[in-house]
Write a protein that holds these residues in place. Structure first.
Motif, mmCIF file in Angstrom:
data_model
loop_
_atom_site.group_PDB
_atom_site.id
_atom_site.type_symbol
_atom_site.label_atom_id
_atom_site.label_comp_id
_atom_site.label_asym_id
_atom_site.label_seq_id
_atom_site.Cartn_x
_atom_site.Cartn_y
_atom_site.Cartn_z
ATOM 1 N N GLY A 77 0.830 -1.180 0.000
ATOM 2 C CA GLY A 77 0.000 0.000 0.000
ATOM 3 C C GLY A 77 0.877 1.247 0.000
ATOM 4 N N LEU A 78 0.431 2.291 -0.712
ATOM 5 C CA LEU A 78 1.216 3.532 -0.740
ATOM 6 C C LEU A 78 0.310 4.723 -0.976
ATOM 7 C CD1 LEU A 78 1.408 4.487 -3.927
ATOM 8 C CD2 LEU A 78 3.220 2.835 -4.036
ATOM 9 N N THR A 79 0.880 5.914 -0.787
ATOM 10 C CA THR A 79 0.199 7.168 -1.074
ATOM 11 C C THR A 79 1.182 8.079 -1.811
ATOM 12 O OG1 THR A 79 0.910 8.201 0.995
ATOM 13 C CG2 THR A 79 -1.151 6.962 1.051
ATOM 14 N N ILE A 80 0.668 9.165 -2.403
ATOM 15 C CA ILE A 80 1.511 10.150 -3.083
ATOM 16 C C ILE A 80 1.247 11.525 -2.471
ATOM 17 C CG2 ILE A 80 2.123 11.249 -5.271
ATOM 18 C CD1 ILE A 80 2.848 8.349 -5.319
ATOM 19 N N HIS A 81 2.334 12.250 -2.192
ATOM 20 C CA HIS A 81 2.256 13.606 -1.647
ATOM 21 C C HIS A 81 2.773 14.599 -2.681
ATOM 22 C CE1 HIS A 81 2.815 17.101 0.825
ATOM 23 N NE2 HIS A 81 4.132 17.005 0.860
ATOM 24 N N TRP A 82 2.132 15.755 -2.752
ATOM 25 C CA TRP A 82 2.472 16.806 -3.712
ATOM 26 C C TRP A 82 3.220 17.881 -2.933
ATOM 27 C CZ3 TRP A 82 1.439 14.263 -7.953
ATOM 28 C CH2 TRP A 82 0.505 13.230 -7.837
ATOM 29 N N HIS A 83 4.518 17.678 -2.821
ATOM 30 C CA HIS A 83 5.361 18.390 -1.879
ATOM 31 C C HIS A 83 5.463 19.867 -2.221
ATOM 32 C CE1 HIS A 83 8.999 18.340 0.893
ATOM 33 N NE2 HIS A 83 9.101 19.519 0.305
ATOM 34 N N GLY A 84 5.020 20.717 -1.286
ATOM 35 C CA GLY A 84 5.064 22.155 -1.488
ATOM 36 C C GLY A 84 3.797 22.750 -2.051
ATOM 37 N N VAL A 85 2.855 21.902 -2.499
ATOM 38 C CA VAL A 85 1.570 22.395 -3.001
ATOM 39 C C VAL A 85 0.651 22.601 -1.795
ATOM 40 C CG1 VAL A 85 -0.419 21.928 -4.464
ATOM 41 C CG2 VAL A 85 1.872 21.186 -5.185
ATOM 42 N N ILE A 104 -3.325 3.444 -0.729
ATOM 43 C CA ILE A 104 -3.930 2.876 -1.943
ATOM 44 C C ILE A 104 -3.441 1.443 -2.025
ATOM 45 C CG2 ILE A 104 -4.186 3.120 -4.440
ATOM 46 C CD1 ILE A 104 -3.134 6.034 -4.069
ATOM 47 N N MET A 105 -4.339 0.499 -1.915
ATOM 48 C CA MET A 105 -3.939 -0.896 -1.822
ATOM 49 C C MET A 105 -3.566 -1.483 -3.193
ATOM 50 S SD MET A 105 -3.803 -2.119 1.194
ATOM 51 C CE MET A 105 -2.938 -0.613 1.588
ATOM 52 N N PRO A 106 -2.709 -2.501 -3.206
ATOM 53 C CA PRO A 106 -2.370 -3.159 -4.471
ATOM 54 C C PRO A 106 -3.627 -3.590 -5.224
ATOM 55 C CG PRO A 106 -0.941 -3.947 -2.728
ATOM 56 C CD PRO A 106 -1.969 -3.081 -2.071
ATOM 57 N N GLY A 107 -3.627 -3.322 -6.513
ATOM 58 C CA GLY A 107 -4.772 -3.678 -7.341
ATOM 59 C C GLY A 107 -5.859 -2.618 -7.374
ATOM 60 N N SER A 108 -5.675 -1.505 -6.651
ATOM 61 C CA SER A 108 -6.690 -0.453 -6.637
ATOM 62 C C SER A 108 -6.092 0.861 -7.131
ATOM 63 C CB SER A 108 -7.268 -0.281 -5.229
ATOM 64 O OG SER A 108 -6.269 0.164 -4.324
ATOM 65 N N ASN A 109 -6.910 1.882 -7.207
ATOM 66 C CA ASN A 109 -6.450 3.187 -7.680
ATOM 67 C C ASN A 109 -7.155 4.294 -6.910
ATOM 68 O OD1 ASN A 109 -8.912 2.491 -9.345
ATOM 69 N ND2 ASN A 109 -8.572 4.596 -10.031
ATOM 70 N N PHE A 110 -6.580 5.481 -6.974
ATOM 71 C CA PHE A 110 -7.166 6.670 -6.351
ATOM 72 C C PHE A 110 -6.737 7.877 -7.168
ATOM 73 C CE2 PHE A 110 -6.631 10.226 -3.216
ATOM 74 C CZ PHE A 110 -7.988 10.462 -3.014
ATOM 75 N N THR A 111 -7.676 8.795 -7.391
ATOM 76 C CA THR A 111 -7.383 9.998 -8.172
ATOM 77 C C THR A 111 -7.207 11.195 -7.244
ATOM 78 O OG1 THR A 111 -8.607 9.191 -10.096
ATOM 79 C CG2 THR A 111 -8.204 11.559 -9.965
ATOM 80 N N TYR A 112 -6.027 11.804 -7.312
ATOM 81 C CA TYR A 112 -5.728 13.012 -6.553
ATOM 82 C C TYR A 112 -6.125 14.243 -7.358
ATOM 83 C CZ TYR A 112 -2.779 10.205 -3.417
ATOM 84 O OH TYR A 112 -2.313 9.280 -2.513
#
Length: 592
Positions: A77-85, A104-112
């Motif tokens: 599982g992982l997440t994404i950060h928009w550093h400085g935004v 966000i778990m393996p096999g899934s998606n998420f829209t930022y």
């Protein structure tokens, strides 16, 4: 008919101005999965975005919005950060794991949904789960609003330079073992520039990153320190650098022979190709501020090559920069950082909060967590830890933002202290314990009123004789650095040195080794925002906290409602993350 045409023209102009105000909208897909890469004579799988290391560059304009659909095809599982935004009113897309979302778990998606406001220059994105950001990161290049120009002569070209860390070992396995045993975390085996170690490293000569310049032209270098745990010096042989921006803000031009840049920081730098035709090394090496008796830090000199175009015989070896400071040159680092100032111009004004209603004094320390029967592998048989005001942060199992928004109990407490538990000579060597070495674990947050003006003084300490620089990063905000210095902060004398005219505006402040730094900001962005040291080893050990900024009482000053597709915390249970139990081989992890 004349009136109709005028009305139509007015409507078109209104629409154009509205679109300009809103900015353009962009869409990206990030596919996260493992791919084999060969560095330092060894091949290993690493987690990357869109099969590239570093990941794709996002190019946008000030005020734009971009949507990024992240497809997790990896094993964690992982997440994404928009550093400085700053993400105005939208902490749901900020990204730190267990702070604003669950993985966000393996096999899934998420829209930022990433909303730009006044950021301009270079920022970056990176994973924010365990140590996944080691290979999951990339640049965000933010140009001025179309039709406007930056406050310096338009360059003839540009080059993005992402400086990272490379580990020969299986990083998730090693980090997991070290965190469980309480031992120190791994040192990188090499720094890399745009994914490559450079000519001076084994099996690397053919892949060194190169960029071509024309004699007499000026280029904008967009530099990002994405290294895991290393402040860095950078220089280009025989070339002068002019710093014009940092952390998505413009600065008064600083002409220098070298840079010092900490993890999380970004810099925009002009360089003019005014030397003899040839090849010149751009080199980086670690600036090491920890214990001098520890000598096992990463001493690699990573290189890229600035190559002049034209007809000439290429040299056998490029010129190496003679002005690159040595690894432990603290004075060089402090001198460089002290020169940074905001533009403070009519087009780029500085609005320093002048009436802070909340003042905090926060110590940043290395610590221990006590283990039964001295059964761990850290100092004194305990676990390695770190803290802010002696509180070592513990991630909850439900993200703080969701708990705050839904008024859930037993997830966090609101008693993060404004002051350390005791005052002492913070920078003295061989400090007696007095229980300072043992941190208190907890999920404690600080709550701020909307529009509150806040002043924080960070104080480094010599607890465990382990003082070093700490790059402290705040999500959701940039802030003004009023001053910094060595030794213990003295309210009476040091506060008189504050720069209230043109202090540098950043999102990452350096607490100097055995020193202090004071910042101010206005709490005008409601939400849940992470504060943490950008050395991932310190982040893993607990040198972090959360600031909750309350709503302002109107819809326009309140957190937006959550999107309908936020990752579920319950979805994590069948899967693994880097610091959960799993076997010691990739095969076992993949099977699970």
């Amino acid at each position: 008919m004349d009136v109709f045409l005028k009305l139509l023209l007015l409507a078109c102009l209104s629409c154009w101005f509205f679109c300009m105000a809103r900015g353009a909208v962009h869409y990206y897909d990030f596919v996260v999965k493992e791919k084999n890469f060969t560095k330092l004579c060894e091949t290993k799988p690493i987690l990357v975005v869109n099969e590239s290391f570093p990941g794709p560059i996002i190019r946008v304009h000030k005020g734009d919005t971009f949507f990024v659909n992240v497809h997790n095809q990896g094993y964690y599982g992982l997440t994404i950060h928009w550093h400085g935004v700053k993400q105005p009113r939208n902490p749901w897309s900020d990204g730190p794991e267990y702070i604003t979302q669950c993985p966000i778990m393996p096999g899934s998606n998420f829209t930022y949904e990433v909303n730009l406001s006044n950021e301009e220059g270079t920022l970056w994105w990176h994973a924010h789960s365990d140590w996944t950001r080691a290979t999951v990161h990339g640049a965000i290049v933010i140009y001025p609003i179309e039709g406007t120009s930056p406050p310096y002569p338009e360059p003839d070209g540009e080059e993005v330079l992402v400086i990272g860390s490379w580990y020969l070992d299986d990083l998730p396995v090693i980090v997991k073992e070290d965190l469980e045993s309480g031992a120190d975390t791994p040192q990188s085996d090499s720094h890399v520039i745009n994914g490559e170690p450079g000519d001076l490293l084994p099996c690397s000569q053919g892949s060194t990153h190169r960029f071509v310049v024309d004699h007499g032209k000026t280029y904008l270098l967009q530099i990002i320190n994405a290294a895991m745990n290393a402040d860095l010096f950078l220089a280009i042989a025989n070339h002068t650098l002019t710093v014009v921006g940092t952390d998505g803000n413009y600065v008064k031009p600083v002409i220098t022979d070298y840079l010092e840049i900490s993890p999380g920081q970004t810099m925009n730098v002009l360089v003019t190709a005014n030397q003899s035709l040839g090849h010149y090394y751009l080199a980086v090496r670690q600036f090491y501020s920890d214990k001098m008796q520890f000598t096992e830090y990463d001493k690699v000199n990573a290189t890229a090559i600035l190559m002049y175009s034209g007809n000439y015989t290429a040299p056998d070896n490029p010129v190496f920069p003679s002005n690159l400071p040595v690894y432990v040159d603290i004075q060089a680092a402090d001198t460089f950082l002290s020169r940074l100032r905001s533009l403070a111009s009519e087009e780029h004004p500085v609005e320093v909060p002048l009436n802070p209603t909340t003042r905090m004094f926060i110590t940043a320390s290395m610590n221990e967590i006590q283990c039964p029967n001295a059964s761990c592998e850290g100092i004194d048989g305990n676990k390695m830890a770190s803290s802010l005001n002696n509180i070592s942060f513990v991630n909850p199992t439900t993200d703080v933002l969701q708990a705050y928004y839904k008024n859930m109990t037993a997830v966090y407490t609101t008693n993060f202290p404004d002051w350390p538990p005791t005052f002492y000579d913070f920078t003295a060597l061989d400090l007696p314990p007095f229980n300072r070495t043992l941190a208190v674990q907890g999920t404690r947050v600080k709550v701020l009123e909307y529009n509150e003006e806040v002043e924080i003084t960070f104080q480094g300490t010599e607890v465990l004789n382990a003082s070093e620089n700490h790059p402290m990063h705040m999500h959701g905000y940039s802030f003004f650095v009023l001053g910094s210095g060595s030794g213990n902060f003295d309210e009476e004398t040091d506060s008189k040195t504050y720069n209230l005219i043109d202090p540098v505006e950043v999102n990452t402040v350096i607490i100097p080794k055995n020193g202090w730094a004071t910042i101010r900001f206005k709490a005008s962005n409601p939400g849940v925002w992470f504060w943490h040291c950008h050395f991932d080893r310190h982040l893993s050990w607990g040198m972090n906290t959360v600031m909750i900024v309350k709503d302002g009482g109107t819809p326009e000053t309140s957190i937006r409602p959550p999107p309908p597709n936020m990752p579920s915390c319950e979805a994590e249970l069948p899967f693994v993350t880097w610091i959960e139990e799993f076997g010691d081989s990739n095969a076992q992890v993949h099977k699970k």
